[in-house]
Design an enzyme around this catalytic site. Structure first.
Site, short mmCIF file in Angstrom:
data_model
loop_
_atom_site.label_atom_id
_atom_site.label_comp_id
_atom_site.label_asym_id
_atom_site.label_seq_id
_atom_site.Cartn_x
_atom_site.Cartn_y
_atom_site.Cartn_z
N ASP A 83 0.84 -1.19 0.00
CA ASP A 83 0.00 0.00 0.00
C ASP A 83 0.89 1.25 0.00
OD1 ASP A 83 -2.54 -1.40 -0.08
OD2 ASP A 83 -2.01 -2.11 1.92
N GLU A 84 0.82 2.06 1.01
CA GLU A 84 1.56 3.32 1.04
C GLU A 84 3.07 3.16 1.17
OE1 GLU A 84 0.16 6.25 0.31
OE2 GLU A 84 -1.63 5.02 -0.02
N GLU A 85 3.55 2.05 1.71
CA GLU A 85 4.99 1.93 1.94
C GLU A 85 5.80 1.97 0.65
OE1 GLU A 85 3.66 -2.47 2.64
OE2 GLU A 85 2.74 -0.51 2.61
N CYS B 294 14.47 1.00 -6.88
CA CYS B 294 14.16 2.26 -7.55
C CYS B 294 13.40 3.15 -6.57
CB CYS B 294 13.32 1.98 -8.78
SG CYS B 294 12.94 3.44 -9.75
N CYS C 201 4.59 -8.26 -1.86
CA CYS C 201 4.28 -7.19 -0.92
C CYS C 201 5.56 -6.98 -0.12
CB CYS C 201 3.07 -7.54 -0.05
SG CYS C 201 3.24 -9.08 0.88
N HIS D 227 10.87 0.67 -4.70
CA HIS D 227 10.21 -0.44 -5.38
C HIS D 227 11.17 -1.09 -6.37
CE1 HIS D 227 9.44 3.34 -7.54
NE2 HIS D 227 9.64 2.61 -8.62
N ILE E 58 -8.69 -5.20 -10.60
CA ILE E 58 -8.17 -6.44 -11.17
C ILE E 58 -8.39 -6.52 -12.68
CG2 ILE E 58 -10.18 -7.93 -10.79
CD1 ILE E 58 -8.15 -10.02 -9.69
N CYS F 278 12.09 6.23 -7.70
CA CYS F 278 11.44 7.26 -8.50
C CYS F 278 9.99 7.45 -8.05
CB CYS F 278 11.47 6.89 -9.99
SG CYS F 278 10.25 5.64 -10.49
#
Length: 146
Positions: free
Chosen positions: A45-47, A134, A86, A53, A69, A136
């Site tokens: 989610d927000e992390e 990354c 995740c 990532h 989906i 970004c």
């Protein structure tokens, strides 16, 4: 005895479409993750916004995964392998992967997706093992940063 040959083939086709989920390690994924047939699906989610990532990954937050989906399926129509993760790939990643399998089995259409995988140890394991991260803010990430 009342079954037609058509029902036999229909049932066989449904069974052939059932998909399984397998696991992949970060070491196995690293040389593959930029291949054009593979999509990495980040369901954190927000992390994702502050932890970084995997370059080129697509973000479909677990909290709204079911609502998006069909968009995901459309977005990966040229991919045959999807790798979900995740933070740890213990709950959200496997849950979303299973939801996709169920969705595809319900739709009964050939999307071209042949392999659905989960990244062992998730993003945290990827980062802890020294794999590129990354940071970004591009949505979607173009994968140019690592």
């Amino acid at each position: 005895m009342g079954r037609s040959i058509f029902s036999f083939f229909t049932k066989k086709k449904k069974m052939a479409m059932a998909r399984s989920i397998s696991y992949i390690t970060s070491t196995q994924l690293l040389p593959l993750h930029r291949r054009p047939n593979i999509a990495i699906i980040d369901v954190r989610d927000e992390e994702r916004n502050y932890d970084g990532h995997i370059a080129g990954s697509l973000h479909y937050a677990s909290g709204s995964f079911d609502d998006k989906i069909s968009h995901l399926v459309q977005n990966v129509k040229d991919k045959d392998t999807l790798v979900f993760h995740c933070a740890l790939s213990q709950v959200r990643g496997p849950t979303c992967a299973r939801r996709l399998v169920n969705y595809l089995d319900e739709k009964k259409e050939d999307t071209g997706i042949k392999n659905i995988m989960i990244l062992e140890r998730g993003f945290n394991g990827w980062e802890a093992s020294g794999k590129p991260v990354c940071r970004c803010a591009e949505v979607p990430c173009k994968g140019d940063c690592a």
